[in-house]
Write a protein that holds these residues in place. Structure first.
Motif, PDB file in Angstrom:
ATOM      1  N   SER A  37      16.966  41.473  49.334  1.00 35.15           N
ATOM      2  CA  SER A  37      17.710  42.809  49.223  1.00 35.15           C
ATOM      3  C   SER A  37      16.820  43.701  49.945  1.00 35.15           C
ATOM      4  N   LEU A  38      17.401  44.536  50.707  1.00 38.60           N
ATOM      5  CA  LEU A  38      16.616  45.546  51.492  1.00 38.60           C
ATOM      6  C   LEU A  38      17.130  47.031  51.203  1.00 38.60           C
ATOM      7  N   CYS A  39      18.399  47.338  51.008  1.00 39.07           N
ATOM      8  CA  CYS A  39      18.566  48.588  50.879  1.00 39.07           C
ATOM      9  C   CYS A  39      18.651  49.142  49.650  1.00 39.07           C
ATOM     10  N   ILE A  40      18.722  48.209  48.566  1.00 36.50           N
ATOM     11  CA  ILE A  40      18.970  48.563  47.364  1.00 36.50           C
ATOM     12  C   ILE A  40      17.480  49.433  46.629  1.00 36.50           C
ATOM     13  N   GLY A  48      24.782  49.014  49.399  1.00 39.08           N
ATOM     14  CA  GLY A  48      25.712  47.886  49.804  1.00 39.08           C
ATOM     15  C   GLY A  48      25.626  48.143  51.433  1.00 39.08           C
ATOM     16  N   ALA A  49      24.496  48.383  52.116  1.00 38.85           N
ATOM     17  CA  ALA A  49      24.684  48.610  53.349  1.00 38.85           C
ATOM     18  C   ALA A  49      24.011  47.070  54.313  1.00 38.85           C
ATOM     19  N   CYS A  50      22.859  46.770  53.701  1.00 40.40           N
ATOM     20  CA  CYS A  50      22.236  45.706  54.495  1.00 40.40           C
ATOM     21  C   CYS A  50      22.959  44.369  54.366  1.00 40.40           C
ATOM     22  N   ARG A  51      23.498  44.047  53.603  1.00 41.14           N
ATOM     23  CA  ARG A  51      24.398  42.716  53.322  1.00 41.14           C
ATOM     24  C   ARG A  51      23.240  41.534  53.359  1.00 41.14           C
ATOM     25  N   CYS A  53      22.104  40.461  50.476  1.00 38.53           N
ATOM     26  CA  CYS A  53      22.125  40.104  49.257  1.00 38.53           C
ATOM     27  C   CYS A  53      23.282  39.280  48.900  1.00 38.53           C
ATOM     28  N   THR A  65      28.445  40.927  48.138  1.00 42.12           N
ATOM     29  CA  THR A  65      27.101  41.614  47.920  1.00 42.12           C
ATOM     30  C   THR A  65      26.898  41.861  46.616  1.00 42.12           C
ATOM     31  N   CYS A  67      24.385  43.219  44.844  1.00 43.46           N
ATOM     32  CA  CYS A  67      23.874  44.449  44.422  1.00 43.46           C
ATOM     33  C   CYS A  67      25.025  45.245  44.027  1.00 43.46           C
TER      34      CYS A  67
HETATM   35  S1  FES Z   1      20.586  45.236  48.703  1.00 42.66           S
HETATM   36 FE1  FES Z   1      21.537  45.720  50.839  1.00 42.66          FE
HETATM   37  S2  FES Z   1      23.691  45.125  50.575  1.00 42.66           S
HETATM   38 FE2  FES Z   1      22.764  44.828  48.738  1.00 42.66          FE
END
Ligand code: FES
Ligand code: SF4
Ligand code: SF4
Ligand code: SF4
Ligand code: SF4
Length: 727
Positions: A37-40, A48-51, A53, A65, A67
């Motif tokens: 995961s990156l954006c969480i 829900g931006a990086c997708r 996860c 996703t 998250c």
């Molecule tokens: S952590 Fe980025 S979309 Fe889920």
């Protein structure tokens, strides 16, 4: 209490029971299943931006996703199928198509460091192994976990110039992956709103609107954005080239009495950085610029003393500790108590303060223990102590319906309190601010009053009439701007009236970090160890003589012994000045004997915060050169002066004596509780300081450590101070 219903789910063929109302990602993490995961961002709603996860869920179309998808009873989830792995790799490739990636995929990377001196480097923004985030980068880790070893897309280099003009941290948006963590932490955790997305498409970047610098846009330099950035896009100036720390040590910040928890980053036995602890219940990770960025530069200042020194006709000479202790003993031997003046800092630890008062009372047989609050508050000391000793915990703000701030701004300090006030206003509490200048809280306030401090008490009166209502929790935050203003007496009296007659809760934001520890351990004229505490069993009040608290600062002494203070212009004239500190004094007075001490990162102890909680200060690295802890030095001089007086070999030994003398000092779960301090003959009447000779030199009282203004040692703090003067 009814037991929470658990949900039964299956992740990767493994059945498990999980809490309701959590996401698949949370459920996986709580059960040791890794999902990249990156954006969480913990403590914030999912984005829900990086997708990255993505997972597979029976009955749900596509790849949701994890998250953003809540768990449901009976859910069957797969986190590691061939399709999921391939999709994550594709997502990551796209993400990296605008990110310099040689640190990730360059075939020479393992030998890169060996050739540093011979191959021509093209700068950090190409993402080679000389990126400041190398070896501690979340993006590197995720690339490895996702199993990506090459990228088929051409890498577009955005060519943004590295932004270095603001104090404390640099920004290289060529490394930014637009995860939005920094924007969200600034807006939703710090409630500050400095950052937003700017431009569009390939030129999208992050920063303050209207091309202002961060300084101009009201950035608090709290560093939260730097802490959460998963790449090297944001990096702290002071620590960016150190790489991964060797160890981390949890401690308490001693720059102010809030008592925030810090996670010190240590490398090669040096404190290189300080991070917040978002799990700390006391400050919730909401540390200010001083705790976040002003520690390494101070504790490793080039101005620090490296050895004990004594003055000679042609300057200073280095001497050994044995010589220094002998010299101090010689000067202090046989002098009358009234010929020795002892000044201690309220930023010392409880252990140092306890040892200092033992020295004053048992060895020098005196009762005079001077400190900066006495000098600064003068005749208004008694009401000030009354407020400080009976303050409420900060979390009263969480349930307040009305909040009144007086002379308080939390841009560069007291941020956990300031952010709680902002949060209260956002959830609908009635916020009123009173001050001389615009405060960072004014934007959220229903009522803003700007006027001379002499008019504040009257304003408070009319405001509280409108705010008070039956049964409502109201809080008043008293800030440093009134603590140091000659008009403080009327405001203090008004706040005491609010507290006693109208049940308002009071929080005082002042700079004397361990003032409560100083009073509890008895490092204060007229108050013996434990006497100021309810657990001391000496009744509901302690009475001290004002005449004793306020020494004659014109009277010449034989020896002045300054422990942990740098403001030597405050002290009386003397034949011999013993100066125990880490950095040179701020005033014009030249010490005769210099005793170099450990900073709070180099020695363990405890401090009492403004809520009365006793907090641990933890040693993170070894002493700088020949520095020693304050308690060690004081007890060595004591032993020399009076054989068998006392000699401490460890901080635990000092704590053992504190435990014996001060009932419950280390075991009060809710914090220390204080009796009332009454002052006879001065300190409780009139207005204005009674110490016309007590003055301070060299900068801000609020932002100093051991008497030395942070702005004189930490370059970024200087930039902040200059900005203040321009406003
Ligand atoms: S952590 Fe980025 S979309 Fe889920
Ligand atoms: S941010 Fe991370 S992945 Fe990107 S260049 Fe720096 S170390 Fe490498
Ligand atoms: S340092 Fe703090 S206030 Fe400044 S932009 Fe970052 S998060 Fe926002
Ligand atoms: S600067 Fe860092 S935290 Fe902010 S969007 Fe870019 S990568 Fe994310
Ligand atoms: S608010 Fe006070 S205790 Fe917290 S980090 Fe800042 S100076 Fe340190």
């Amino acid at each position: 209490m009814t037991k929470e219903k658990r949900l039964s789910i299956t992740i990767d063929n493994k059945k498990m029971e999980v809490r309701p109302n959590i996401t698949i990602l949370q459920a996986a993490r709580e059960n040791g299943v890794y999902i990249p995961s990156l954006c969480i961002l913990e403590h914030l709603p999912s984005y829900g931006a990086c997708r990255l996860c993505v997972v597979e869920v029976d009955g749900l179309r596509g790849f949701p996703t994890s998250c953003t998808t809540p768990v449901e009873d009976g859910m069957v989830i797969r986190t590691d199928t061939a399709e999921v792995r391939s999709l994550r790799q594709e997502v990551l490739k796209l993400l990296l198509s605008e990110h310099p990636a040689s640190c990730l995929f360059c075939t020479e990377q393992s030998e890169c460091k060996d050739y540093q001196g011979t191959i021509r480097k093209v700068g950090v923004t190409t993402g080679c192994r000389y990126c400041p985030n190398d070896t501690r980068c979340e993006l590197q880790l995720i690339t490895e976990k996702v199993g990506l070893t090459e990228t088929s897309y051409p890498v577009y280099y955005r060519g943004f110039p590295v932004e270095k003009e603001d104090p404390f941290y640099d920004r290289d948006y060529n490394l930014c992956i637009l995860c939005g963590r920094c924007v969200r932490v600034c807006n939703d955790v710090r409630l500050n709103g400095t950052l937003s997305f700017k431009q569009r498409g390939k030129q999208t970047t992050i920063g303050p609107a209207f091309d202002r610098t961060h300084l101009e846009a009201g950035c608090e330099f709290c560093g939260a954005c730097v802490t959460v950035c998963p790449t090297g896009a944001l990096s702290a100036k002071v620590s960016k080239w150190y790489g991964k720390p060797d160890t981390q040590v949890g401690t308490t910040c001693v720059y102010c009495p809030v008592g925030c928890r810090l996670i010190l980053q240590v490398k090669n036995d040096e404190t290189i950085d300080a991070l917040p602890d978002y799990d700390s219940p006391l400050d919730r990770g909401l540390i200010c610029v001083k705790g976040r960025f002003a520690i390494p530069e101070y504790v490793h200042s080039a101005k620090r003393y490296i050895s004990p020194q004594r003055a000679t006709p042609i300057g200073y000479e280095d001497i050994s500790w044995d010589q220094a202790i002998d010299e101090a003993k010689e000067r202090l031997s046989g002098i009358k108590p009234e010929d020795c003046f002892i000044m201690v800092s309220p930023q010392l630890s409880n252990e140092d303060l306890f040892t200092a008062q033992r020295f004053a009372r048992e060895v020098m047989k005196g009762e005079e223990i001077f400190s900066s609050p006495i000098a600064d508050l003068g005749a208004d000391l008694a009401p000030f102590l009354d407020l400080v000793m009976h303050a409420s915990p900060y979390d009263v703000i969480d349930t307040a319906q009305g909040v009144l701030t007086i002379g308080f701004d939390s841009t560069y300090g007291f941020t956990p309190i300031g952010i709680q006030v902002k949060a209260a206003a956002r959830r609908g509490a009635n916020l009123a601010t009173v001050g001389s200048f615009e405060s960072n809280l004014d934007m959220l306030a229903e009522t803003v009053h700007q006027a001379e401090p002499s008019r504040w008490a009257g304003m408070v009166d009319s405001l509280v009439k409108a705010m008070s209502s039956n049964g409502a929790v109201n809080v008043v935050v008293v800030g440093p701007d009134i603590v140091f203003d000659p008009a403080r007496r009327a405001v203090f009296n008004k706040v005491i009236e609010l507290r006693d007659a109208h049940k308002w809760k009071v929080i005082v934001a002042h700079p004397y970090t361990n003032l409560l520890g100083m009073l509890a351990t008895g490092a204060f004229t007229g108050i013996k160890p434990g006497e100021a505490l309810k657990s001391g069993g000496k009744g509901s009040a302690v009475t001290i003589k004002g005449a004793a608290v306020y020494p004659d600062l014109k009277k010449k002494r034989k020896v002045v012994y300054v422990i942990g203070e740098a403001q030597t212009d405050m002290i009386p004239p003397c034949d011999y000045l013993i100066y125990q500190n880490g950095l040179p004094p701020v005033g014009d007075r030249k010490p005769d004997l210099i005793l170099p001490v450990c900073m709070f990162t180099e020695t363990s102890g405890t401090t009492v915060n403004a809520e009365g909680k006793v907090l641990a200060v933890q040693k993170a690295c070894g002493p700088f050169m020949k520095s020693k802890p304050d308690w060690w030095i004081i007890s060595r001089i004591a032993e020399k002066l009076r054989k068998g007086a006392f000699k401490y070999n460890s901080v635990q030994a000092v704590q053992g004596d504190i435990k014996k003398q001060i009932k419950g000092f280390f075991s009060m779960k809710k914090g220390l509780e204080f009796v009332k301090v009454n002052m006879k003959e001065g300190g409780d009447g009139g207005s204005g300081p009674v110490l016309p000779h007590a003055k301070r030199s060299g900068g801000s009282r609020e932002e100093a450590y051991r008497g030395v203004p942070l702005a004189s040692v930490v370059s970024g703090m200087k930039a902040i101070e200059e900005r203040r003067h321009h406003e």
